[in-house]
Design a protein around this motif. Structure first.
Motif, PDB file in Angstrom:
ATOM      1  N   ALA A 160       0.832  -1.203   0.000  1.00 39.34           N
ATOM      2  CA  ALA A 160       0.000   0.000   0.000  1.00 39.34           C
ATOM      3  C   ALA A 160       0.865   1.251   0.000  1.00 39.34           C
ATOM      4  O   ALA A 160       0.587   2.220  -0.707  1.00 39.34           O
ATOM      5  N   MET A 164       0.834   4.158  -2.919  1.00 39.40           N
ATOM      6  CA  MET A 164       0.457   5.528  -2.571  1.00 39.40           C
ATOM      7  C   MET A 164       1.602   6.508  -2.803  1.00 39.40           C
ATOM      8  O   MET A 164       1.443   7.523  -3.476  1.00 39.40           O
ATOM      9  N   HIS A 219      -9.472   3.930  -4.606  1.00 42.92           N
ATOM     10  CA  HIS A 219      -8.786   5.222  -4.712  1.00 42.92           C
ATOM     11  C   HIS A 219      -8.141   5.450  -6.073  1.00 42.92           C
ATOM     12  O   HIS A 219      -7.700   6.549  -6.378  1.00 42.92           O
ATOM     13  N   GLU A 223      -6.625   8.841  -7.983  1.00 38.47           N
ATOM     14  CA  GLU A 223      -5.171   8.973  -7.946  1.00 38.47           C
ATOM     15  C   GLU A 223      -4.570   9.013  -9.349  1.00 38.47           C
ATOM     16  O   GLU A 223      -3.698   9.827  -9.644  1.00 38.47           O
ATOM     17  N   GLU A 278      -7.739   5.614   0.527  1.00 34.81           N
ATOM     18  CA  GLU A 278      -6.715   4.576   0.563  1.00 34.81           C
ATOM     19  C   GLU A 278      -6.410   4.132   1.991  1.00 34.81           C
ATOM     20  O   GLU A 278      -6.046   2.988   2.230  1.00 34.81           O
ATOM     21  N   SER A 282      -9.571   1.092   0.988  1.00 33.90           N
ATOM     22  CA  SER A 282      -8.800   0.147   0.180  1.00 33.90           C
ATOM     23  C   SER A 282      -8.297  -1.061   0.967  1.00 33.90           C
ATOM     24  O   SER A 282      -8.398  -2.199   0.497  1.00 33.90           O
TER      25      SER A 282
END
Length: 312
Positions: A160, A164, A219, A223, A278, A282
């Motif tokens: 993750a 991100m 997300h 994004e 997120e 997520s």
């Protein structure tokens, strides 16, 4: 075109701008949006007049009109006019639409690179494995056909964090590196399209596609769109240096930077929303179907906002 023909053709725009400038400063969102548009038109007309009719009185008139408009558009106190909310509600979608060609170009570059890397990973996984970080590859292989939450919290957090931080970094680099005559933005978009495409392809090969898309979907629409907008903003900066039109490169860059920074400002707001999703949705225990459906809903809301929000 003679001076008289030029003035006759443009006079309606100039008169409209004067009317707006003479109105009270408590203009509504539609008037503020229109004011910015007319200001850009007048500055363009001023550049043409300076080039073609340098001795005519219309140059002095346009210079004064542009100066007044500039003072109103850029030098009033924004918070007093509530312009932050107005910008997020109407201004950002409008500047997005006005620069849709740059955003579309960024989207195409990323998507073509993504598709190429994805297909390459399906055909030659060993080659694609060399394109992504070792920790990410290890997690993909451990995930296999299991659900996202079947893996350890450490592995979930690692992947993750990679997704991100990579996308946020990409967005800002795609903007900042555009100053290199667009080359920097193109490189960032293509490189990261390849990187993310390789990850997606290897997830498919290792039976982890559903786990990946259920995590990314909530997300991802926001994004990735942010990356395209930031990349488009960077390309606008670079293009102003390549094709400054009737302006000097310095003036063209300054004009482009004003718009590009607005685009980046909207990206910051979108990244905050994406980061919140997120962090809470997520990696949650929600089913894959719910996560994918939630992501599709965010996509509908996002594009309705970007293409549909217009001042009344």
């Amino acid at each position: 075109m003679t001076t008289a023909e030029f003035i006759e053709k443009k006079q309606k725009t100039w008169d409209e701008l004067e009317v707006l400038l003479n109105q009270p400063r408590s203009a509504n969102a539609r008037q503020l949006s229109r004011l910015g548009y007319l200001y850009r038109r007048v500055t363009s007309d001023l550049a043409v007049a300076r080039r073609d009719f340098p001795q005519d009185r219309c140059v002095t008139y346009l210079n004064e009109l542009a100066s007044r408009a500039h003072s109103t558009v850029y030098q009033t106190t924004p918070l007093k006019r509530g312009s932050l909310w107005q910008f997020l509600r109407y201004g950002f979608p409008q500047v997005f639409r006005e620069n849709i060609y740059f955003v579309g170009a960024a989207f195409l570059m990323f998507t073509i690179a993504f598709a190429g890397a994805y297909l390459s990973a399906l055909r030659t996984p060993a080659f694609a494995e060399q394109l992504i970080p070792e920790d990410t590859l290890k997690h993909i292989k451990e995930l296999g056909s299991g659900a996202w939450n079947d893996t350890s919290a450490e592995n979930r957090n690692l992947f993750a964090s990679f997704v991100m931080t990579n996308n946020i970094r990409v967005a800002f680099f795609a903007f900042a590196w555009g100053i290199m005559f667009m080359v920097g933005s193109v490189y960032i978009l293509v490189y990261n399209g390849i990187l993310i495409g390789a990850v997606a392809g290897l997830c498919h090969v290792n039976g982890a596609a559903l786990a990946l898309w259920s995590f990314v979907s909530p997300h991802g629409y926001i994004e990735l769109t942010t990356i395209f907008i930031a990349g488009g903003a960077g390309m606008k900066l670079g293009y102003s240096l390549i094709a400054p039109s009737q302006y000097t490169r310095k003036r063209a860059l300054i004009n482009a930077a004003r718009t590009a920074i607005q685009m980046l400002g909207g990206c910051v707001a979108l990244l905050i929303v994406a980061g919140t999703i997120e962090g809470f949705v997520s990696p949650s225990e929600l089913s894959n179907a719910v996560k994918i459906g939630f992501g599709a809903l965010t996509g509908v809301v996002l594009f309705t906002y970007l293409f549909g929000m217009k001042p009344r």
